[in-house]
Design an enzyme around this catalytic site. Structure first.
Site, short mmCIF file in Angstrom:
data_model
loop_
_atom_site.label_atom_id
_atom_site.label_comp_id
_atom_site.label_asym_id
_atom_site.label_seq_id
_atom_site.Cartn_x
_atom_site.Cartn_y
_atom_site.Cartn_z
CG ASP A 39 2.38 0.96 -5.99
OD1 ASP A 39 2.61 0.18 -5.05
OD2 ASP A 39 2.84 2.13 -6.04
CB ILE A 40 0.17 5.98 -6.15
CG1 ILE A 40 -0.31 7.33 -6.63
CG2 ILE A 40 1.30 6.10 -5.15
CD1 ILE A 40 -0.94 8.19 -5.53
CD GLN A 103 3.94 -3.59 6.42
OE1 GLN A 103 4.52 -4.33 7.21
NE2 GLN A 103 2.62 -3.53 6.34
CG HIS A 109 0.48 -3.64 0.66
ND1 HIS A 109 0.68 -3.06 1.87
CD2 HIS A 109 1.62 -3.43 -0.06
CE1 HIS A 109 1.89 -2.51 1.91
NE2 HIS A 109 2.48 -2.73 0.75
CG PHE A 110 -0.15 -10.51 -1.80
CD1 PHE A 110 1.10 -11.09 -1.58
CD2 PHE A 110 -1.27 -11.19 -1.37
CE1 PHE A 110 1.22 -12.30 -0.94
CE2 PHE A 110 -1.16 -12.40 -0.73
CZ PHE A 110 0.08 -12.95 -0.51
CG HIS A 111 4.01 -4.79 -3.78
ND1 HIS A 111 4.11 -3.46 -4.12
CD2 HIS A 111 4.24 -4.83 -2.44
CE1 HIS A 111 4.39 -2.73 -3.05
NE2 HIS A 111 4.48 -3.54 -2.01
#
Ligand code: AMP
Ligand code: ZN
Length: 152
Positions: A39-40, A103, A109-111
């Site tokens: 993740d950025i 969201q 997407h899964f974190h």
């Protein structure tokens, strides 16, 4: 030999652009149908996102064939995080499905979030929740969901 189909992609979707290598990403895992990258704006070191390569905005838009693989990739990443040497005693999976659920990127997407004692994370229940309802209330709620499942 079976022809490989290209993932369905949406031009202005940042995650589709990462799949196509049109946007940068720190990729940790890739297979035919899924991709995992950092993740950025990590909530914690090692915060990884797992996506299907084909575009789908919501969990329920995924076909039976593409929902399983993202969980399998999240499982692999979770196991790797525990072995990685990063602080990781446990793992949370998080999936925001819809705007009201938080969201922001509308490509499923899964974190995958490494966790450790004292990391300061927490999930708060909504207002008025966190109590133990009467069984009749739980049964009424379960009935609504059962009926909706029958319609699928
Ligand atoms: P969500 O709120 O569940 O939709 O989460 C979207 C996540 O995507 C956020 O945690 C963002 O930091 C992350 N994100 C957005 N753009 C990028 C990007 N280009 N590369 C990696 N992660 C991103
Ligand atoms: Zn997309």
């Amino acid at each position: 030999m079976r022809a490989r189909s290209l993932p369905v992609s949406v031009p202005d979707c940042i995650f589709c652009r990462i799949v196509k290598r049109e946007a940068p990403a720190s990729i940790v895992y890739e297979d035919e149908t899924t991709l995992a990258f950092l993740d950025i704006r990590p909530m914690i070191t090692g915060h990884t996102l797992v996506i299907p390569k084909s575009h789908a905005a919501y969990l329920e838009d995924l076909s039976k064939d593409s929902s399983g693989p993202i969980l399998e990739t999240a499982r692999k990443v979770a196991a790797a995080l525990r072995r990685s040497g990063l602080p990781c005693e446990a793992v949370n999976l998080w999936l925001a499905n819809g705007k009201a659920a938080g969201q922001e990127v509308f490509h499923v997407h899964f974190h995958v979030l490494p966790r450790f004692g004292g990391d300061g994370f927490g999930i708060r229940a909504g207002r008025g929740y966190g109590r133990t309802p009467e069984r009749t209330e739980l049964d009424g709620t379960a009935e609504k969901i059962r009926r909706a499942l029958e319609d699928q």
